[in-house]
Design a protein around this motif. Sequence first.
Motif, PDB file in Angstrom:
ATOM      1  N   ILE A 243       0.861  -1.194   0.000  1.00  0.00           N
ATOM      2  CA  ILE A 243       0.000   0.000   0.000  1.00  0.00           C
ATOM      3  C   ILE A 243       0.886   1.229   0.000  1.00  0.00           C
ATOM      4  O   ILE A 243       1.831   1.332   0.792  1.00  0.00           O
ATOM      5  CB  ILE A 243      -0.912   0.048   1.252  1.00  0.00           C
ATOM      6  CG1 ILE A 243      -1.899  -1.123   1.252  1.00  0.00           C
ATOM      7  CG2 ILE A 243      -1.665   1.391   1.328  1.00  0.00           C
ATOM      8  CD1 ILE A 243      -2.661  -1.282   2.574  1.00  0.00           C
ATOM      9  N   ARG A 244       0.550   2.165  -0.869  1.00  0.00           N
ATOM     10  CA  ARG A 244       1.186   3.488  -0.868  1.00  0.00           C
ATOM     11  C   ARG A 244       0.007   4.450  -0.946  1.00  0.00           C
ATOM     12  O   ARG A 244      -0.598   4.582  -2.002  1.00  0.00           O
ATOM     13  CB  ARG A 244       2.114   3.638  -2.075  1.00  0.00           C
ATOM     14  CG  ARG A 244       3.056   4.819  -1.987  1.00  0.00           C
ATOM     15  CD  ARG A 244       2.388   6.114  -2.356  1.00  0.00           C
ATOM     16  NE  ARG A 244       3.354   7.209  -2.365  1.00  0.00           N
ATOM     17  CZ  ARG A 244       3.011   8.484  -2.471  1.00  0.00           C
ATOM     18  NH1 ARG A 244       1.751   8.843  -2.567  1.00  0.00           N
ATOM     19  NH2 ARG A 244       3.936   9.404  -2.487  1.00  0.00           N
ATOM     20  N   THR A 245      -0.331   5.083   0.168  1.00  0.00           N
ATOM     21  CA  THR A 245      -1.489   5.967   0.332  1.00  0.00           C
ATOM     22  C   THR A 245      -2.743   5.146   0.590  1.00  0.00           C
ATOM     23  O   THR A 245      -3.135   4.319  -0.237  1.00  0.00           O
ATOM     24  CB  THR A 245      -1.738   6.876  -0.900  1.00  0.00           C
ATOM     25  OG1 THR A 245      -0.544   7.593  -1.182  1.00  0.00           O
ATOM     26  CG2 THR A 245      -2.866   7.859  -0.638  1.00  0.00           C
TER      27      THR A 245
ATOM     28  N   GLU B  68       4.846  -1.883  -9.016  1.00  0.00           N
ATOM     29  CA  GLU B  68       5.965  -1.436  -8.185  1.00  0.00           C
ATOM     30  C   GLU B  68       5.924   0.074  -8.023  1.00  0.00           C
ATOM     31  O   GLU B  68       5.744   0.811  -9.002  1.00  0.00           O
ATOM     32  CB  GLU B  68       7.319  -1.824  -8.817  1.00  0.00           C
ATOM     33  CG  GLU B  68       8.485  -1.441  -7.906  1.00  0.00           C
ATOM     34  CD  GLU B  68       9.862  -1.603  -8.532  1.00  0.00           C
ATOM     35  OE1 GLU B  68       9.982  -1.667  -9.770  1.00  0.00           O
ATOM     36  OE2 GLU B  68      10.836  -1.639  -7.758  1.00  0.00           O
ATOM     37  N   CYS B  69       6.115   0.527  -6.803  1.00  0.00           N
ATOM     38  CA  CYS B  69       6.240   1.961  -6.538  1.00  0.00           C
ATOM     39  C   CYS B  69       7.601   2.414  -7.058  1.00  0.00           C
ATOM     40  O   CYS B  69       8.617   1.770  -6.778  1.00  0.00           O
ATOM     41  CB  CYS B  69       6.130   2.219  -5.039  1.00  0.00           C
ATOM     42  SG  CYS B  69       6.331   3.944  -4.589  1.00  0.00           S
ATOM     43  N   SER B  70       7.617   3.546  -7.762  1.00  0.00           N
ATOM     44  CA  SER B  70       8.897   4.009  -8.310  1.00  0.00           C
ATOM     45  C   SER B  70       9.861   4.403  -7.192  1.00  0.00           C
ATOM     46  O   SER B  70      11.061   4.485  -7.404  1.00  0.00           O
ATOM     47  CB  SER B  70       8.674   5.183  -9.265  1.00  0.00           C
ATOM     48  OG  SER B  70       8.021   6.241  -8.594  1.00  0.00           O
ATOM     49  N   GLY B  71       9.324   4.616  -5.981  1.00  0.00           N
ATOM     50  CA  GLY B  71      10.197   4.956  -4.857  1.00  0.00           C
ATOM     51  C   GLY B  71      10.630   3.734  -4.055  1.00  0.00           C
ATOM     52  O   GLY B  71      11.142   3.876  -2.945  1.00  0.00           O
TER      53      GLY B  71
ATOM     54  N   GLY C  80       4.059   2.391 -10.357  1.00  0.00           N
ATOM     55  CA  GLY C  80       2.855   2.558  -9.549  1.00  0.00           C
ATOM     56  C   GLY C  80       2.292   3.972  -9.521  1.00  0.00           C
ATOM     57  O   GLY C  80       1.079   4.154  -9.432  1.00  0.00           O
ATOM     58  N   CYS C  81       3.165   4.988  -9.598  1.00  0.00           N
ATOM     59  CA  CYS C  81       2.677   6.365  -9.484  1.00  0.00           C
ATOM     60  C   CYS C  81       1.724   6.759 -10.614  1.00  0.00           C
ATOM     61  O   CYS C  81       0.974   7.730 -10.487  1.00  0.00           O
ATOM     62  CB  CYS C  81       3.852   7.348  -9.422  1.00  0.00           C
ATOM     63  SG  CYS C  81       5.157   7.010 -10.604  1.00  0.00           S
ATOM     64  N   CYS C  82       1.717   5.996 -11.705  1.00  0.00           N
ATOM     65  CA  CYS C  82       0.803   6.287 -12.817  1.00  0.00           C
ATOM     66  C   CYS C  82      -0.542   5.589 -12.615  1.00  0.00           C
ATOM     67  O   CYS C  82      -1.497   5.865 -13.331  1.00  0.00           O
ATOM     68  CB  CYS C  82       1.383   5.792 -14.140  1.00  0.00           C
ATOM     69  SG  CYS C  82       3.088   6.231 -14.373  1.00  0.00           S
TER      70      CYS C  82
ATOM     71  N   GLU D 195       6.197  15.361  -8.992  1.00  0.00           N
ATOM     72  CA  GLU D 195       6.673  14.708  -7.760  1.00  0.00           C
ATOM     73  C   GLU D 195       7.497  13.460  -8.086  1.00  0.00           C
ATOM     74  O   GLU D 195       8.497  13.166  -7.430  1.00  0.00           O
ATOM     75  CB  GLU D 195       5.476  14.334  -6.871  1.00  0.00           C
ATOM     76  CG  GLU D 195       5.869  13.574  -5.607  1.00  0.00           C
ATOM     77  CD  GLU D 195       4.658  13.188  -4.729  1.00  0.00           C
ATOM     78  OE1 GLU D 195       3.517  13.602  -5.042  1.00  0.00           O
ATOM     79  OE2 GLU D 195       4.880  12.458  -3.748  1.00  0.00           O
ATOM     80  N   PHE D 196       7.058  12.729  -9.112  1.00  0.00           N
ATOM     81  CA  PHE D 196       7.719  11.457  -9.412  1.00  0.00           C
ATOM     82  C   PHE D 196       8.677  11.535 -10.605  1.00  0.00           C
ATOM     83  O   PHE D 196       9.087  10.504 -11.132  1.00  0.00           O
ATOM     84  CB  PHE D 196       6.655  10.367  -9.640  1.00  0.00           C
ATOM     85  CG  PHE D 196       5.999   9.948  -8.346  1.00  0.00           C
ATOM     86  CD1 PHE D 196       6.614   9.026  -7.516  1.00  0.00           C
ATOM     87  CD2 PHE D 196       4.796  10.503  -7.945  1.00  0.00           C
ATOM     88  CE1 PHE D 196       6.030   8.657  -6.310  1.00  0.00           C
ATOM     89  CE2 PHE D 196       4.204  10.148  -6.740  1.00  0.00           C
ATOM     90  CZ  PHE D 196       4.818   9.218  -5.916  1.00  0.00           C
ATOM     91  N   ALA D 197       9.017  12.745 -11.020  1.00  0.00           N
ATOM     92  CA  ALA D 197       9.870  12.891 -12.208  1.00  0.00           C
ATOM     93  C   ALA D 197      11.206  12.171 -12.044  1.00  0.00           C
ATOM     94  O   ALA D 197      11.613  11.388 -12.904  1.00  0.00           O
ATOM     95  CB  ALA D 197      10.085  14.365 -12.526  1.00  0.00           C
TER      96      ALA D 197
HETATM   97 MO   LIG Z   1       4.617   5.016  -5.745  1.00  0.00          MO
END
Ligand SMILES: [Mo]
Length: 423
Positions: free
Chosen positions: A121-123, A168-171, A270-272, A295-297
């Motif tokens: 989970i992210r958010t 996958e979360c990019s972070g 994931g950010c998309c 934010e995710f650039a």
């Molecule tokens: Mo993410």
Amino acid sequence: MSRFPMSPLHHLQRRWFLQGSAFTGANLLLGCGDDEAAPGGTGADPGGENATSRATTDEEQPPGRCDSLEGGELEATIPLGPEPQIPLDQKFGQGWDARLYHDLSILDDDTLVTPNELFYIRTERPDQLTVAPEDWTITLEGLVAETVTLRMSDLEPLVEPMGVHVLECSGNSDGGAFGLLSAAEWDGVPLAAIFDRVDAMPAATRVLIEGFDGHSVPSRNNHSTPGAAWVFTFEELLEAGAFLATHMNGELLPPDHGEPVRLFVPGWYGCCHIKWVQTMQWVSDDAPSTSQMREFASRTHQNGVPNLASQFRPATMSQSAMPVRVERWRLVDDTVAYRIVGVMWGGATPTDALSISFDGGRSFAPVDFCRPPPTDNQSWSLWEHLWQPTEGGTFTVRLRVDDPMIPTIRLDGGWYDRTITLA
Ligand SMILES: [Mo]
Ligand SMILES: Nc1nc2c(c(=O)[nH]1)N[C@H]1C(S)=C(S)[C@@H](COP(=O)(O)O)O[C@H]1N2
């Protein structure tokens, strides 16, 4: 000459069959599985697809490392470093900062689809979200002849099975043992079916997809910027096979994963994958980038922080791989061997040309895919490697794809490096 050219995948498929056959660990030597790279074009497939003809291949196809633990004893599991700074497989934090890091060390053939309760989970579901799932609407607007409002009941008849996809979360980072990575079986509505619902104006070249993102608790240290929207070209979404996901592992989307509807863009970070999707806005080439995109650039490997959405490159995951577990085995000959188990995911070209380094990328040895090989890059696949180091110490583990045509931005930079410490 064989009738069949030997593709790497075909070859691996045979390895999988061989595993369950008469070959056992008895005659195994470390390293004898390195026949993976059958020279292109010259390889034959003498074994064919059935057990009877396979018997003739003893000599030319020594069994791989994957069989070599037979008769051995699993003594211990060695943790991969660095040690995670957070608990795994349990949710903590609030709002944008709510997280669940999945414990990837358990990955095996039967855990490659992450149960909903353990999916990262992210958010979390925004506390300011008051619309009930049954009243949910998605508005198609912007450069269209007429605004269209879709209800969940409009989407329902269009829902199709979409298969298992990794997210996958990019972070994703080593501080969380890379646990912002999971795979589930999704159902949803192909975006092509949504695009059909509007009459787009000629200037409309892109679509901005936005989700609800209102939380009463601010993100700590402004780590997360409010706003959840990404701009895509229609081609990007259609080529990726993007869909509006409504179900995860056969259940309605859980609240924290976007209930009742989220975007899924196979192969992208994931950010998309906007959760709680409410609007889709048809826009032109001069659409600015969104706060989410900015934010995710850097985490999506952009060139700086572009002002225009059109200056963003696709936020796709390049071919990635990492170890998830290290087991210490006592083999039948009484020697100790370490079995490194890992996953490979991302990328656009199926490959089995993966090698492992224990010295931070100076020397490499091939790993083994002991299972039916990946035929696409949607999900993740397991690999393993048997290792018999001659001395103790701390080792930096890194993977490499041995195909210069396959981009591996993150592997090249050591993003997924882990350490193993042996006494
Ligand atoms: Mo993410
Ligand atoms: N509305 C909204 N959607 C969002 C986010 C968000 O903060 N708000 N986070 C994104 C990010 S960064 C990731 S990695 C994925 C995570 O999806 P998951 O929590 O279902 O694993 O959701 C994406 N979609």
